[in-house]
Scaffold this motif. Sequence first.
Motif, mmCIF file in Angstrom:
data_model
loop_
_atom_site.group_PDB
_atom_site.id
_atom_site.type_symbol
_atom_site.label_atom_id
_atom_site.label_comp_id
_atom_site.label_asym_id
_atom_site.label_seq_id
_atom_site.Cartn_x
_atom_site.Cartn_y
_atom_site.Cartn_z
ATOM 1 N N PRO A 1 -5.425 2.139 -1.582
ATOM 2 C CA PRO A 1 -4.438 3.119 -1.131
ATOM 3 C C PRO A 1 -4.528 4.441 -1.887
ATOM 4 O O PRO A 1 -4.044 5.457 -1.404
ATOM 5 C CB PRO A 1 -3.101 2.444 -1.421
ATOM 6 C CG PRO A 1 -3.397 0.997 -1.553
ATOM 7 C CD PRO A 1 -4.800 0.889 -2.020
ATOM 8 N N CYS B 1 -4.654 0.155 10.503
ATOM 9 C CA CYS B 1 -5.913 0.470 9.833
ATOM 10 C C CYS B 1 -6.972 -0.581 10.132
ATOM 11 O O CYS B 1 -6.732 -1.769 9.977
ATOM 12 C CB CYS B 1 -5.661 0.530 8.334
ATOM 13 S SG CYS B 1 -7.157 0.694 7.392
ATOM 14 N N ASN C 1 0.815 -1.210 0.000
ATOM 15 C CA ASN C 1 0.000 0.000 0.000
ATOM 16 C C ASN C 1 0.851 1.263 0.000
ATOM 17 O O ASN C 1 0.544 2.225 -0.706
ATOM 18 C CB ASN C 1 -0.926 0.010 1.218
ATOM 19 C CG ASN C 1 -2.087 -0.957 1.035
ATOM 20 O OD1 ASN C 1 -2.229 -1.559 -0.017
ATOM 21 N ND2 ASN C 1 -2.891 -1.099 2.063
ATOM 22 N N CYS D 1 -9.135 -3.634 2.119
ATOM 23 C CA CYS D 1 -8.431 -2.708 1.225
ATOM 24 C C CYS D 1 -7.628 -3.470 0.173
ATOM 25 O O CYS D 1 -6.775 -4.282 0.512
ATOM 26 C CB CYS D 1 -7.509 -1.844 2.077
ATOM 27 S SG CYS D 1 -6.463 -0.740 1.150
ATOM 28 N N CYS E 1 -7.804 6.374 -0.241
ATOM 29 C CA CYS E 1 -8.024 6.182 1.190
ATOM 30 C C CYS E 1 -7.971 7.489 1.981
ATOM 31 O O CYS E 1 -7.083 8.318 1.793
ATOM 32 C CB CYS E 1 -6.958 5.209 1.671
ATOM 33 S SG CYS E 1 -6.496 5.414 3.350
ATOM 34 N N CYS F 1 -1.715 2.441 7.374
ATOM 35 C CA CYS F 1 -2.054 1.048 7.054
ATOM 36 C C CYS F 1 -1.735 0.095 8.203
ATOM 37 O O CYS F 1 -2.432 -0.881 8.415
ATOM 38 C CB CYS F 1 -1.301 0.576 5.827
ATOM 39 S SG CYS F 1 -1.565 1.582 4.392
ATOM 40 N N ARG G 1 -9.492 -1.108 8.405
ATOM 41 C CA ARG G 1 -10.086 -1.598 7.159
ATOM 42 C C ARG G 1 -9.107 -2.366 6.311
ATOM 43 O O ARG G 1 -9.399 -2.674 5.159
ATOM 44 C CB ARG G 1 -10.639 -0.414 6.336
ATOM 45 C CG ARG G 1 -11.519 0.543 7.119
ATOM 46 C CD ARG G 1 -12.760 -0.137 7.674
ATOM 47 N NE ARG G 1 -13.540 -0.811 6.639
ATOM 48 C CZ ARG G 1 -14.457 -0.183 5.912
ATOM 49 N NH1 ARG G 1 -14.694 1.082 6.099
ATOM 50 N NH2 ARG G 1 -15.149 -0.847 4.997
ATOM 51 N N ILE G 2 -7.951 -2.673 6.833
ATOM 52 C CA ILE G 2 -6.902 -3.246 5.969
ATOM 53 C C ILE G 2 -7.371 -4.520 5.264
ATOM 54 O O ILE G 2 -7.003 -4.775 4.123
ATOM 55 C CB ILE G 2 -5.580 -3.472 6.741
ATOM 56 C CG1 ILE G 2 -4.453 -3.896 5.785
ATOM 57 C CG2 ILE G 2 -5.734 -4.486 7.860
ATOM 58 C CD1 ILE G 2 -3.061 -3.704 6.306
ATOM 59 N N ILE H 1 -12.145 0.305 -1.421
ATOM 60 C CA ILE H 1 -11.183 0.966 -0.539
ATOM 61 C C ILE H 1 -9.804 0.619 -1.068
ATOM 62 O O ILE H 1 -9.453 -0.552 -1.190
ATOM 63 C CB ILE H 1 -11.298 0.434 0.902
ATOM 64 C CG1 ILE H 1 -12.730 0.569 1.399
ATOM 65 C CG2 ILE H 1 -10.332 1.166 1.812
ATOM 66 C CD1 ILE H 1 -12.953 -0.057 2.751
HETATM 67 S S1 SF4 Z 1 -4.548 2.285 2.261
HETATM 68 FE FE1 SF4 Z 1 -5.955 0.715 2.905
HETATM 69 S S2 SF4 Z 1 -4.933 -0.249 4.601
HETATM 70 FE FE2 SF4 Z 1 -3.896 1.686 4.265
HETATM 71 S S3 SF4 Z 1 -4.895 3.105 5.619
HETATM 72 FE FE3 SF4 Z 1 -5.938 3.242 3.672
HETATM 73 S S4 SF4 Z 1 -7.654 1.820 3.818
HETATM 74 FE FE4 SF4 Z 1 -6.228 1.344 5.447
#
Ligand code: SF4
Lengths: 518, 236
Positions: B224, B210, A458, B216, B227, B207, B212-213, B222
């Motif tokens: 990167p 997070c 990410n 994602c 986000c 992340c 929601r990882i 969702i």
């Molecule tokens: S990129 Fe994905 S994992 Fe990283 S903070 Fe944003 S939603 Fe969360």
Amino acid sequence: MATQYGIKFAIHLITNHFGNLVAKVCENLLRHGPLTLDQLIHYTELSKEQVKNSLLVLVQHNCAQAFVPEPEDDGSRLRIRTEYMALFDNIIHRLRFPKFLEIVSRKLDEECVELLDGLLRDGRLTLKQMVDRASQGKENAVATNAVREILCKLLAARFVERCPAPEPVVSTSFKETTTRKRGAKSAKIFEAPETLEQRVIFAAVPGDGIRFSLTPDTGSNVDGETNSDDAQMSVEENVEFGAEEEKILWRANFEEFIRHLRRKVLVENVRAQHDDGTATVLNAVLEATRTVERKVKMDNSVPLSLDTIVTEVMKTDTGRTMTIDRIRASLGQLGCSQRMIVDDSYSIDLKKIIERARNEEVESIVLKRYGRDAYRMFRLLSRDGDFHDTDQIAASTLVEKKEAPKLLHKLWNDNYLYMEKIPVTGARMQNTSITMWKVNKPLLWEYVLDEMYHAALNLNLRMAFEQEKDEELLNVPKDKLKEPGPLQKKYKRLLNVWLLLGSSLMKLDDALMLFHDF
Amino acid sequence: MSVLAGKRKRQELASSLSATLSNEERVVYNIIRGRKEMGIWQGDIKRETNIPDSLMKKSIKMLLAKTLIKEVVNIQNKSKKVLMAAEFEPSKEITGGEWYTEGKLDTQLIEALSDVCMKLILRQKVSTREGILDWIRKVGTEIFPGGVSAGQVEQILKVLVLENKVQEVNSTGFGDFASVPAGEVCYRLAKKTAVGVKVGAMASFPCGVCPRINACTPDGVISPTNCQYFEKWLDF
Ligand code: SF4
């Protein structure tokens, strides 16, 4: 084994560095395990030429290794077919090249950095290619001898090694155990490789005698090993010296760099937990046994006598003033208590230091993500690794009884805890069960590692996105960016974003190594 | 002694009073008293007798008015008040133990006690459990009018260790430990990095922590690139 997101991240790196075709081949190798050329063509649906070229790139950059499975005794496999295997660790190491260069810059000099940089960029080079590289853009060609000398320095420090045998023969049946004839001492430390990947790498690596020696194989198999590549080397024995030197391919020795980084982490963790003196002692012990270590992930340091340790500590700048009592006290802090010492030799439990550091990392995630109450409960469970029931956990950590099960379930849901329901059969309580919780470290660590690869991916994606978003900025002449105004503001933001993302990625990479390589 | 005397007095009172109770009141009272320190829920009394609902409610009211019984908050279920004969102290199962007041975790008490422990350890550098307990008993009577038990101090110390604020170590007898005999368990403040508790690599960017990882993905809903956590973090 590489985790799901580990593979995704590796493929992302390969795509960035070598493009989609190479990445496709690499992805299939990572997902299916070793494949033959035909199988690869089948899976990737690419042409033979494309697959071959991709493999060449991967091998050149040490991201793949070819090997020949040893024909089985019954003669059923008469056709010997080369298989290819992706080297996951080496792919991820690409992220760490700046760290490797930094080590050489600290330990050796700028010339060595330059040579290593060439090796990291091109994967594998012969001496001649190194000379050509060094001569680029210079009026006079650089003398071969000068480059050879630099290479010698890097070899002596084991930062560079000979490339492994191109196609070692490897037994794929796991019945036999590998035993090597070495001194009794190293036999104790040495452990048989476990996975096929380790086996292949192991079979391909030249024996220590020639692995780090500049001169072509002297023919005297230094420690009497019978590695597959030795046969091949000895065929070339009679060839003229110069011609032979031409052929030898060199590459960076990732293993040594990882060992260096691991040592640094060990020492720094001890410094944070205890004090500078104890860190000095550990560093001296590790430094003294550097060349005896047979693998990176040493559980315990090589045993040394107190006398040797004292001598080694006194050799260092920071250790010169330490008394024997002080050194002994430090060894005690490192877990070498008097009664554990056999034959007056001290061996430090390195695994414990690594585990502590891993625990800290995971605990800090729990604290930030789930809060203080969860942090206490997690630490309680993580410390003894045993099962505890909900009420007991709430009582020992002073968490509100109603809140405790909710938080525990959350942690369990996110794979941070392991849960089991134990049915209770009593006169009054029928059909009830007690919920028991525990931290299962090996499972948890693998899970956290996968999350780390995910997070690293990410970060990388976000970096690419930020760059794309402000692409016009890169085309603006530098002078314009120096003038105050919206453009400059935007540019400054981009620089900050890059700095923050980049440093986060490097820090995360330290954690990746902590959980995977150390 | 005084507790016993009080108990006896109350018992006498009860027997003398029981003469003045109505039949229903006596039945209800005996059921409640029979449950001792566990007490009983009103609904459960109903199941054990055949007294009509309204009459039972009235009896309970009367018993409460005569302070023969009391209402106790039940930690397991706060809306289900438990009735108990006045002479009993509610059991741990019902109150939740010494950290619970009125069925709620007494966070104020916990915080105050942690605070006092931390301050003393900071001042003494190295403290023992007994040392801390003595000190609290000497100076802490105003802050802790209810008194503090040895068990409570021990548990607070355990919690401080779990919070990574305090370290439990064995005295070496030297240096900071000079005041404590070698080998004895003692407490000192945990070593911190310059910026407090060490923040791990993952905890330093969105992340890593997070929620929601798991949802994602690179090109999912969702991702990167869209986000919000990143937006906020990279907002210079
Ligand atoms: S990129 Fe994905 S994992 Fe990283 S903070 Fe944003 S939603 Fe969360």
